[in-house]
Design a protein around this motif. Structure first.
Motif, mmCIF file in Angstrom:
data_model
loop_
_atom_site.group_PDB
_atom_site.id
_atom_site.type_symbol
_atom_site.label_atom_id
_atom_site.label_comp_id
_atom_site.label_asym_id
_atom_site.label_seq_id
_atom_site.Cartn_x
_atom_site.Cartn_y
_atom_site.Cartn_z
ATOM 1 N N ARG A 1 -1.028 -4.682 2.620
ATOM 2 C CA ARG A 1 -2.518 -4.839 3.035
ATOM 3 C C ARG A 1 -2.586 -6.352 2.690
ATOM 4 N N ASN B 196 -6.241 -6.585 5.943
ATOM 5 C CA ASN B 196 -5.768 -5.771 7.213
ATOM 6 C C ASN B 196 -4.621 -5.011 6.843
ATOM 7 N N TYR B 197 -4.234 -3.903 7.237
ATOM 8 C CA TYR B 197 -3.116 -3.457 6.932
ATOM 9 C C TYR B 197 -1.970 -3.568 8.188
ATOM 10 N N GLN C 36 2.495 -3.298 8.946
ATOM 11 C CA GLN C 36 3.782 -2.147 8.795
ATOM 12 C C GLN C 36 4.895 -3.286 8.754
ATOM 13 N N ILE D 125 3.903 -0.444 4.239
ATOM 14 C CA ILE D 125 2.863 -0.671 4.840
ATOM 15 C C ILE D 125 2.141 -1.667 3.676
ATOM 16 N N SER E 296 0.632 -1.189 -0.019
ATOM 17 C CA SER E 296 0.043 0.205 0.157
ATOM 18 C C SER E 296 0.983 1.086 0.081
#
Length: 792
Positions: A489, A498-499, A501, A487, A476
């Protein structure tokens, strides 16, 4: 039955009803500086009363006369805010039952602007993210008939916004007594147009356009002080330059047209200073009602006006060198020009294309990437240019078939530049200038997205990261110039998107969102991307969904429905590619066909039905033959695998898929029943092209007639359920298309049912409508498909 019998709304059986009313996963907006995350509450489906709010159909669009916004708008109903690295979110206090739209982060990410629709108008609000408090900047006077209606200025300078003119008075009333006939004429001028809806019809419509689309451009400070800029006019858009000192304003003007929508009306483009004074007339484009019916045709003259993202105030536009007509022989098709403030010099030509201009991504003073494309060949090229010195020859970076997903290098990664607008992210610590490419990752082995580093000098590519395993993961954001922190997804068949890191070096992940499955029943659904071959050797694919195992699947074949939507290709190898992942999270919403899984049906979703026209042959010239062959291959696969009973297979689709499903019912005997939603069935009613067909009815009469299921309605022997939104505003799919097919089949003694949905457009949104559509589909298939299996 009559097509116009009044009925009451019905609900589908459980568990579909409970699923329809389950909360949806929120939408997410991450600030451009990657410090903040907004979660937006999606509302449950609106009641039919909301869709039945007043609508004025005008110049190809629809507006709500009470709010001066779009008709039948979709909106969010709540928001929370938190820092990206925080676990606790803050609920943003808003008025009761808010309708939130048009969100936009300020360039420095200190604020989030949005509009709030009230019953009598639209307000502009801003959220101070540090304080987690939102407040209105205007009363309910925003004019959003043309879109977002506002734009950020840099720093603390506030926003440019379009408001209703003060003291505009009530809307014009239509005289009950006609003043005379409405007359249109043509004196031999060629002016083809596709089949548009909601066009102007009379002088009263023209007066309504003058009234509702008139806006006053204003500057709004962050304290709410409003300063008018220039005079009120039929404002299309106002875009500030990167430094905020200049405004690119576009306005509509007469003569209006009853044949084409608003976007083709005469448009004047001007550069204004902040006092509202015109400093440069960019273009005054005449009525564009004669653009050729071809996908590479464009408006003559200057077009695609924008500001350069990496310069304080440099205007950029494109100009057709072939008059906008792809049938004209020309060495070059388009040219890109620029002009810097104070706009007193001659425009500078930056580049010429041999195909049609497709887009530009800015890097810095000496770097930009440009794409060109040609529909007939599907060819797409990417070039590197030096905007500071057009004498430097452009460098071709890639040329490929635009539909060839296996060779797609990915999209250049961008980040906010020095002016807050997106520019290329340049890689650090590389000997040559390099960028990053974020790719979809389709391949013969499956779909596995990736991140590459691309050397702009040598063309060398280094794979930095690629998804793997039984998860579908897509990048993302890239957070640093080394592309170490990302980041992503991530989702799977049983875990919603869900995102997270991700540290690419250590592989450590940290959750950013933690959404759970709202429809856990589907976790046990069997989902698989399947492949099979057509008789001509083209490989086809589809997503097969089977209900959860119930202990009888070893001996019982399932009633099955294929939900279809074909696509045109120029290359059979490209048409055979598999571009979908079986590892995505899929849950039904709205009137999705996947709800039928709860009723014991198998679903073959999106079976590829490529319509291929290689060389000089047009795809649609053999549309029926290829369509039937694709359907035969799909049904044969399902039967041979033991999923489907050949006597209990249905076909269905929406829009062009409805056209496809009806054609299959007419031209083969594979399907016991059909469902066609919001389709077009008589191609003589769309005579200047449709879907991927560029030729007119008079250039390809035989093809138009052969492709029209209305013409062969007497051959539709299987029961057909027809559904259509009564207010369908999609080009080409007027409700009369379904009305006429219904009348034809009824007159011929066919088994047909027609459901017209009040207040609904091309897609169906109201809770009552969606529930009823699902009830109709379940009842129809239960009646015609749940027959004794041939195995019984």
């Amino acid at each position: 039955m009559s097509a116009h019998n009044q009925a009451t709304w019905q609900n589908p059986p459980e568990p579909i009803v409970s699923m329809l009313d389950a909360p949806q996963l929120p939408a997410v907006s991450i600030s451009p500086d990657n410090q903040w995350i907004i979660e937006l509450d999606k509302p449950s489906m609106p009641p039919i009363a909301q869709l039945a709010e007043p609508v004025v159909a005008i110049a190809g669009g629809e507006i709500n006369p009470n709010t001066w916004g779009p008709g039948r708008e979709a909106a969010y109903e709540g928001m929370t805010l938190r820092r990206l690295d925080a676990a606790t979110a803050m609920i943003i206090e808003l008025p009761p039952t808010p309708r939130i739209r048009n969100l936009s982060w300020s360039r420095d990410c200190r604020y989030l602007a949005f509009t709030l629709t009230q019953t009598d108008g639209i307000e502009l609000w801003i959220l101070d993210v540090a304080q987690a408090k939102a407040r209105p900047l205007t009363q309910a006077t925003v004019n959003a008939t043309n879109g977002r209606a506002y734009a950020w200025l840099p720093g603390d300078e506030g926003l440019i916004c379009q408001l209703r003119p003060q003291d505009i008075g009530p809307p014009p009333e239509e005289s009950p007594v006609p003043q005379g006939p409405v007359i249109e004429s043509s004196a031999g001028r060629v002016a083809p147009a596709r089949t548009y809806t909601n066009l102007l019809k009379n002088p009263h419509d023209e007066a309504l356009l003058d009234y509702y689309f008139c806006s006053q451009v204003v500057h709004i400070s962050l304290t709410g002080t409003i300063t008018p800029i220039g005079d009120a006019d039929l404002i299309r858009n106002v875009v500030p330059s990167a430094d905020g000192q200049w405004l690119l304003r576009s306005t509509y003007h007469r003569p209006f047209s009853y044949q084409v929508p608003l976007g083709r009306f005469p448009i004047r483009y001007e550069v204004l200073n902040r006092r509202g004074e015109i400093v440069y007339e960019v273009a005054d484009l005449p009525l564009a009602d004669n653009i050729p019916v071809a996908f590479d045709a464009v408006r003559p003259g200057r077009r695609n006006f924008s500001w350069r993202h990496d310069a304080p105030a440099t205007l950029v536009w494109v100009e057709a060198l072939d008059g906008g007509d792809p049938r004209t022989s020309a060495e070059y098709r388009d040219a890109v020009f620029s002009l810097a403030a104070p706009f007193t010099d001659a425009p500078q030509q930056l580049w010429q294309s041999t195909l049609r201009f497709r887009g530009i991504t800015w890097g810095h003073r000496t770097l930009a990437l440009i794409k060109e494309f040609w529909y007939d060949s599907r060819k797409i090229r990417t070039w590197r240019i030096d905007p500071s010195n057009p004498q430097v020859p452009p460098r071709l970076l890639q040329e490929r078939d635009a539909q060839d997903a296996y060779t797609d290098p990915g999209d250049p990664v961008t980040v906010p530049g020095s002016y807050g607008w997106s520019t290329l992210l340049l890689a650090d610590s590389t000997p040559n200038e390099s960028i990053y490419l974020n790719g979809g990752g389709a391949s013969p082995a499956g779909v596995f997205p990736f991140l590459d580093r691309y050397d702009l000098t040598t063309g060398a590519t280094e794979r930095l990261w690629q998804a793997q395993g039984e998860n579908y993961t897509r990048i993302s954001r890239v957070l640093d110039a080394q592309a170490t922190e990302l980041i992503i997804r991530q989702q799977s068949q049983t875990t919603p998107p869900n995102y997270c890191q991700l540290n690419r070096t250590s592989r450590h992940t940290k959750p950013v969102t933690q959404f759970d499955d709202k429809l856990a029943w589907y976790a046990d659904v069997q989902k698989e991307v399947v492949r099979y071959d057509r008789a001509d050797g083209v490989t086809l694919s589809a997503t097969l969904y089977l209900p959860p195992e119930d202990g009888t699947r070893q001996t019982t074949k399932l009633p099955t429905i294929l939900w279809v939507y074909p696509e045109e290709f120029k290359d059979r190898q490209v048409a055979s590619q598999v571009t979908r992942s079986e590892y995505t999270f899929t849950r039904p919403s709205g009137s999705s066909i996947l709800f039928l899984l709860t009723q014991g049906y198998a679903v073959l979703a999106g079976p590829t039905m490529p319509i291929i026209g290689e060389g000089e042959r047009e795809p649609n010239d053999t549309y029926i033959e290829q369509l039937v062959s694709s359907a035969e291959a799909a049904v044969s696969y399902l039967v041979d695998r033991g999923v489907a009973d050949p006597d209990r297979v249905a076909i269905g689709g929406h829009s062009y898929g409805a056209f496809t499903a009806t054609n299959l019912l007419a031209h083969c005997d594979l399907f016991r029943a059909g469902i066609a939603r919001s389709g077009a069935y008589n191609r003589s009613l769309t005579p200047f092209g449709f879907q991927g067909e560029q030729r007119s009815f008079w250039e390809a009469t035989e093809t138009y007639i052969k492709l029209s299921p209305f013409v062969v309605a007497d051959q539709i022997q299987s029961p057909l359920l027809l559904i259509h939104g009564a207010e369908d505003n999609n080009p080409g799919t007027f409700p009369i298309q379904t009305e006429r097919l219904y009348e034809a089949m009824r007159g011929l003694g066919g088994t047909v049912r027609y459901v017209s949905l009040p207040a609904e457009s091309h897609g169906y949104r109201a809770r009552e409508s969606v529930g009823h559509v699902l009830w109709e589909m379940v009842q129809w298939l239960d009646e015609h498909l749940k027959l004794p299996s041939t195995d019984d």
